[in-house]
Design a protein around this motif. Structure first.
Motif, PDB file in Angstrom:
ATOM      1  N   LEU A   1      33.776  11.075 -26.489  1.00  0.00           N
ATOM      2  CA  LEU A   1      34.414  12.352 -26.853  1.00  0.00           C
ATOM      3  C   LEU A   1      33.006  12.470 -26.639  1.00  0.00           C
ATOM      4  O   LEU A   1      32.055  13.888 -25.432  1.00  0.00           O
ATOM      5  CB  LEU A   1      34.111  12.798 -28.345  1.00  0.00           C
ATOM      6  CG  LEU A   1      33.822  14.383 -28.342  1.00  0.00           C
ATOM      7  CD1 LEU A   1      35.474  15.181 -27.414  1.00  0.00           C
ATOM      8  CD2 LEU A   1      33.913  14.318 -29.806  1.00  0.00           C
TER       9      LEU A   1
ATOM     10  N   THR B   1      32.441  12.606 -22.794  1.00  0.00           N
ATOM     11  CA  THR B   1      33.318  13.276 -21.653  1.00  0.00           C
ATOM     12  C   THR B   1      32.420  15.050 -21.385  1.00  0.00           C
ATOM     13  O   THR B   1      32.529  15.808 -21.133  1.00  0.00           O
ATOM     14  CB  THR B   1      34.558  13.956 -22.691  1.00  0.00           C
ATOM     15  OG1 THR B   1      35.793  12.543 -22.628  1.00  0.00           O
ATOM     16  CG2 THR B   1      35.700  15.024 -21.562  1.00  0.00           C
ATOM     17  N   GLN B   2      31.023  14.939 -23.024  1.00  0.00           N
ATOM     18  CA  GLN B   2      30.724  16.528 -22.566  1.00  0.00           C
ATOM     19  C   GLN B   2      29.675  15.826 -22.263  1.00  0.00           C
ATOM     20  O   GLN B   2      29.399  17.537 -21.070  1.00  0.00           O
ATOM     21  CB  GLN B   2      30.339  16.464 -24.496  1.00  0.00           C
ATOM     22  CG  GLN B   2      31.579  17.106 -25.247  1.00  0.00           C
ATOM     23  CD  GLN B   2      32.576  18.345 -25.423  1.00  0.00           C
ATOM     24  OE1 GLN B   2      31.671  18.887 -25.048  1.00  0.00           O
ATOM     25  NE2 GLN B   2      33.714  18.306 -25.349  1.00  0.00           N
ATOM     26  N   GLN B   3      29.361  14.916 -21.773  1.00  0.00           N
ATOM     27  CA  GLN B   3      28.508  14.403 -20.987  1.00  0.00           C
ATOM     28  C   GLN B   3      28.537  14.886 -19.926  1.00  0.00           C
ATOM     29  O   GLN B   3      27.043  15.637 -18.632  1.00  0.00           O
ATOM     30  CB  GLN B   3      28.020  13.564 -21.489  1.00  0.00           C
ATOM     31  CG  GLN B   3      26.838  13.167 -22.376  1.00  0.00           C
ATOM     32  CD  GLN B   3      25.912  11.965 -22.692  1.00  0.00           C
ATOM     33  OE1 GLN B   3      26.924  10.661 -22.410  1.00  0.00           O
ATOM     34  NE2 GLN B   3      24.247  11.970 -23.711  1.00  0.00           N
TER      35      GLN B   3
ATOM     36  N   LYS C   1      30.750  16.958 -18.169  1.00  0.00           N
ATOM     37  CA  LYS C   1      30.562  18.385 -18.667  1.00  0.00           C
ATOM     38  C   LYS C   1      29.684  19.269 -18.354  1.00  0.00           C
ATOM     39  O   LYS C   1      29.044  20.045 -17.210  1.00  0.00           O
ATOM     40  CB  LYS C   1      31.374  18.934 -20.231  1.00  0.00           C
ATOM     41  CG  LYS C   1      33.024  18.591 -19.539  1.00  0.00           C
ATOM     42  CD  LYS C   1      33.747  19.045 -21.417  1.00  0.00           C
ATOM     43  CE  LYS C   1      35.701  18.864 -20.627  1.00  0.00           C
ATOM     44  NZ  LYS C   1      36.386  19.401 -21.575  1.00  0.00           N
ATOM     45  N   LEU C   2      28.828  18.567 -19.074  1.00  0.00           N
ATOM     46  CA  LEU C   2      27.378  18.506 -18.741  1.00  0.00           C
ATOM     47  C   LEU C   2      26.556  19.263 -17.131  1.00  0.00           C
ATOM     48  O   LEU C   2      25.797  19.806 -17.212  1.00  0.00           O
ATOM     49  CB  LEU C   2      26.563  19.118 -20.094  1.00  0.00           C
ATOM     50  CG  LEU C   2      25.274  18.832 -20.394  1.00  0.00           C
ATOM     51  CD1 LEU C   2      24.926  20.706 -20.767  1.00  0.00           C
ATOM     52  CD2 LEU C   2      24.476  18.165 -21.152  1.00  0.00           C
TER      53      LEU C   2
END
Length: 315
Positions: free
Chosen positions: A141, A144-146, A148-149
């Motif tokens: 997770l 994935t967020q990194q 997207k960032l």
């Protein structure tokens, strides 16, 4: 696709079966002329290959399909059937219209979302709970967020670059027009109009302000205070070609005759309430722009505007 016949309690009439999948009709639609009924998914897939009725080969197209009569829908709704999760232990027998909501909430549904009891806070399908690894899932997770960032940061950087290029091109155009101003009277008029429009658009981006205490006006701001206001003007998007003029108009030595001294300002104090003031973001200061204050007497306003700085009392 329709619902398998062996899930229904009792016999099922042929008219309730889909001629394509041979299962009980699901979200049924019928042909316009022959009125043969099919599952919505079945008939749309069929027509994507050939535009004919699967039963009698009459020509039909998707827009010609229509809902089945109410009597057929009522017959379908009265059917009794077992839950999708009967193989996992569910013994519920339901009517067709209650099936979907039951399946979603059925405690035997192996794909029913359940919260992890180990404390990670993630929601996973019930049949995957035993194999669920909190650390692994949280790491995925975070990754994935990194990712997207990073994408967002790249988009922001590209947007900033494009904005910078547009500003640079606009400045080049302005410089060109200023250079042409002396040589071509028509160009001078056009350039003046463009600059006036730019000033007006910027002024309209600033919120209107109300001065509660005009007595708190600082008519001789020092260098540090002027530098702070100048920076705020620049950050607010103030057109560069008027910033210096505005800052020079922040001191009483440049103010119009109606504001030139304390005594005269006290005499004209009643006129202050007629000013249209624009709040300089984050500061106890206002811009009194000429484009907003055409109604004021000429001895109370300057081009392109005045900057009034206060100790307090600006809303």
């Amino acid at each position: 696709m329709g619902i398998e016949i062996n899930r229904f309690k009792g016999d099922v009439d042929e008219e309730l079966l889909c001629p394509i999948c041979s299962a009980v009709l699901e979200n049924p639609l019928q042909a316009p002329n022959c009125e043969h009924a099919f599952c919505s998914a079945c008939i749309h897939e069929w027509l994507s290959r050939q535009p004919t009725c699967p039963v009698d080969r009459q020509t039909i197209t998707p827009p010609q399909l229509r809902p089945v009569p109410r009597i057929l829908r009522n017959l379908l709704y009265r059917l009794q059937l077992t839950c999708d999760n009967a193989v996992y232990g569910c013994t519920a027998v339901l009517k067709l219209d209650a099936l979907q909501s039951h399946v979603q909430e059925c405690e035997f549904n192996p794909k029913r979302p359940v919260p992890c009891e180990s404390g990670c806070g993630l929601v996973v399908p019930k049949d995957e709970l035993k194999e669920h690894n909190c650390v692994k899932e949280l790491r995925c997770l975070v990754q994935t967020q990194q990712a997207k960032l990073v994408e967002v940061q790249a988009e922001v950087a590209e947007s900033k670059f494009q904005l910078h290029e547009q500003k640079r091109e606009l400045q080049l155009l302005k410089d060109f027009m200023r250079a042409m101003r002396n040589a071509n009277p028509s160009m001078r008029i056009l350039a003046d109009q463009m600059e006036a429009d730019e000033v007006r658009r910027w002024a309209e981006t600033l919120s209107k302000a109300r001065v509660l205490r005009w007595g708190g006006m600082i008519s001789t701001p020092d260098t540090v205070l002027q530098a702070m206001i100048k920076r705020a003007l620049s950050e607010s998007g103030c057109p560069p070609h008027i910033i210096q003029d505005l800052m020079e108009n922040a001191h009483e030595r440049r103010w119009p005759t109606g504001l030139s001294s304390l005594e005269i300002r006290q005499l004209n104090r009643r006129q202050y309430e007629n000013y249209v003031c624009r709040r300089i973001p984050g500061k106890q200061a206002v811009a009194v722009m000429a484009c907003d204050n055409g109604h004021m007497n000429p001895d109370m306003i300057l081009e392109p505007g005045l900057i009034m700085i206060f100790a307090h009392g600006v809303e």
